[in-house]
Write a protein that holds these residues in place. Structure first.
Motif, short mmCIF file in Angstrom:
data_model
loop_
_atom_site.label_atom_id
_atom_site.label_comp_id
_atom_site.label_asym_id
_atom_site.label_seq_id
_atom_site.Cartn_x
_atom_site.Cartn_y
_atom_site.Cartn_z
N ARG A 237 -24.09 -20.36 9.99
CA ARG A 237 -22.65 -20.57 10.10
C ARG A 237 -22.02 -19.70 11.18
N SER A 238 -22.74 -18.69 11.63
CA SER A 238 -22.24 -17.84 12.71
C SER A 238 -22.52 -18.43 14.09
N LEU A 239 -23.48 -19.35 14.16
CA LEU A 239 -23.94 -19.86 15.45
C LEU A 239 -23.34 -21.22 15.77
N PRO A 240 -22.91 -21.44 16.99
CA PRO A 240 -22.52 -22.77 17.42
C PRO A 240 -23.77 -23.61 17.68
N VAL A 241 -23.59 -24.90 17.83
CA VAL A 241 -24.70 -25.75 18.23
C VAL A 241 -25.25 -25.23 19.57
N GLY A 242 -26.55 -25.05 19.63
CA GLY A 242 -27.17 -24.53 20.84
C GLY A 242 -27.35 -23.02 20.82
N GLY A 243 -26.79 -22.33 19.80
CA GLY A 243 -26.99 -20.90 19.68
C GLY A 243 -28.40 -20.57 19.24
N PHE A 244 -28.77 -19.31 19.35
CA PHE A 244 -30.16 -18.90 19.11
C PHE A 244 -30.25 -17.89 17.96
N LEU A 245 -31.37 -17.97 17.24
CA LEU A 245 -31.71 -17.03 16.18
C LEU A 245 -33.10 -16.48 16.45
N SER A 249 -41.80 -11.05 13.63
CA SER A 249 -43.07 -11.75 13.84
C SER A 249 -43.68 -12.29 12.54
N LYS A 250 -43.33 -11.69 11.40
CA LYS A 250 -43.87 -12.14 10.11
C LYS A 250 -42.85 -12.95 9.32
N GLU A 251 -41.78 -13.36 9.97
CA GLU A 251 -40.71 -14.10 9.28
C GLU A 251 -40.67 -15.54 9.78
N THR A 252 -40.13 -16.40 8.93
CA THR A 252 -39.95 -17.80 9.32
C THR A 252 -38.79 -18.38 8.51
N LEU A 253 -38.19 -19.43 9.03
CA LEU A 253 -37.18 -20.14 8.25
C LEU A 253 -37.67 -21.52 7.83
N PHE A 262 -32.03 -25.82 12.15
CA PHE A 262 -32.61 -25.20 13.35
C PHE A 262 -33.81 -26.01 13.84
N THR A 263 -34.09 -25.87 15.11
CA THR A 263 -35.34 -26.37 15.68
C THR A 263 -36.09 -25.19 16.30
N ASP A 264 -37.41 -25.32 16.35
CA ASP A 264 -38.21 -24.29 17.00
C ASP A 264 -37.90 -24.27 18.50
N PHE A 265 -37.70 -23.10 19.04
CA PHE A 265 -37.50 -22.96 20.47
C PHE A 265 -38.69 -22.25 21.11
N ARG A 274 -29.97 -23.47 17.07
CA ARG A 274 -29.08 -24.15 16.10
C ARG A 274 -28.96 -25.61 16.45
N ASN A 275 -29.15 -26.44 15.41
CA ASN A 275 -29.09 -27.89 15.55
C ASN A 275 -27.67 -28.42 15.50
N ALA A 276 -27.52 -29.63 16.04
CA ALA A 276 -26.36 -30.45 15.70
C ALA A 276 -26.84 -31.41 14.62
N VAL A 277 -26.32 -31.26 13.41
CA VAL A 277 -26.74 -32.12 12.31
C VAL A 277 -25.51 -32.79 11.70
N PRO A 278 -25.67 -33.98 11.12
CA PRO A 278 -24.55 -34.63 10.45
C PRO A 278 -23.98 -33.73 9.36
#
Length: 286
Positions: A237-245, A249-253, A262-265, A274-278
């Protein structure tokens, strides 16, 4: 019904966590119990208490106990340019995207003693983005925030910091960014001119600003699943579409309820976009 020493220690851990929450408002209730219990046992030894119950009594009746106890209950271990290929990938692939925004806000969530912040500040300076970037450096530990703002580190750590910096594609010498004296290195105060250091608790606080990049490394691994989901929802909720997280190294969403946001970058470096999702899908994910 018989109880083992381990059973008693588990009960005592639950009680001291509840005491910290109800007495002082710091919420560790959804932190990983095995890790938290080990840290509380070290705190028990530090305070020379015969049991966690004795430590709980001291905590409740002596407010001066809290600052030191928080140092044990939170993790402050980090280093400059930790996992250097993460920073190398930020340099080559993420910052060019961030540069397309007229102004940039970066949130370092769980900034600990500041090593991650200074690494990013140096990176953004070298890539020409420092003057239009604001860094929000947050943690729940006031002592850690003070150390982060001071920017002073033991000199014997600098060799490792320097190796990481070089592996991350540093464009200068790390020594250009600090002065050394009396066994310590003080990083250039100008690196902090665009930084805000503030208390923020992922367990109880909410979104405070829209940012283009969240870097929260090796924080989620100390949370139970429910708190991981809460933190990731705040990041989303802090990130706009196209923002990055960026995660550790041992973490995942991927197994989070927020995974669809999110999509893998950069998969290996645990960088997501950050995705654009409905709207209905976003509500379901949350």
């Amino acid at each position: 019904m018989s109880f083992t020493a381990e059973d008693v220690a588990e009960i005592e851990t639950d009680l001291i966590v509840e005491a910290v929450w109800r007495r002082y408002g710091y919420d560790f209730r959804d932190y990983s119990r095995p890790s938290l219990q080990r840290r509380l046992e070290r705190a028990q030894s530090h305070f020379d208490c015969g049991s966690l119950s004795e430590l709980q009594h001291r905590l409740l009746h002596d407010v001066g106990t809290l600052p030191a106890l928080l140092g044990f209950m939170t993790i402050q271990v980090s280093e400059f340019f930790r996992d250097p290929y993460y920073y190398a990938r930020l340099r080559t692939d993420v910052l060019p995207h961030l540069a397309t925004w007229p102004s940039i806000k970066v949130w370092i969530a769980g900034c600990a003693n500041g090593e991650e912040f200074y690494s990013l500040a140096i990176l953004f300076r070298e890539e020409g983005l420092e003057n239009r970037t604001i860094f929000y450096c947050t943690d729940i530990n006031p002592s850690a925030l003070e150390k982060a703002e001071a920017g002073i580190y033991d000199l014997d750590r600098l060799a490792g910091f320097t190796r990481n910096y070089q592996a991350a594609g540093g464009r200068a010498s790390l020594s250009d960014y600090y002065t050394a004296a009396f066994g310590a290195a003080r990083f250039d105060p100008s690196l902090r001119k665009r930084a805000v250091f503030a208390d923020h608790n992922l367990a109880s606080d909410s979104v405070f600003s829209e940012v283009q990049f969240v870097s929260s490394r090796n924080v989620l691994i100390y949370f139970e699943r429910a708190l991981q989901d809460r933190a990731l929802d705040i990041f989303a909720r802090s990130l706009p579409v196209g923002g990055f997280l960026g995660l550790g190294s041992k973490e995942t969403l991927h197994f989070s309820r927020c995974a669809g946001l999110f999509t893998d970058f950069a998969t290996h470096e645990k960088i997501y976009r950050r995705n654009a999702v409905p709207a209905d899908e976003a509500r379901d994910a949350r």
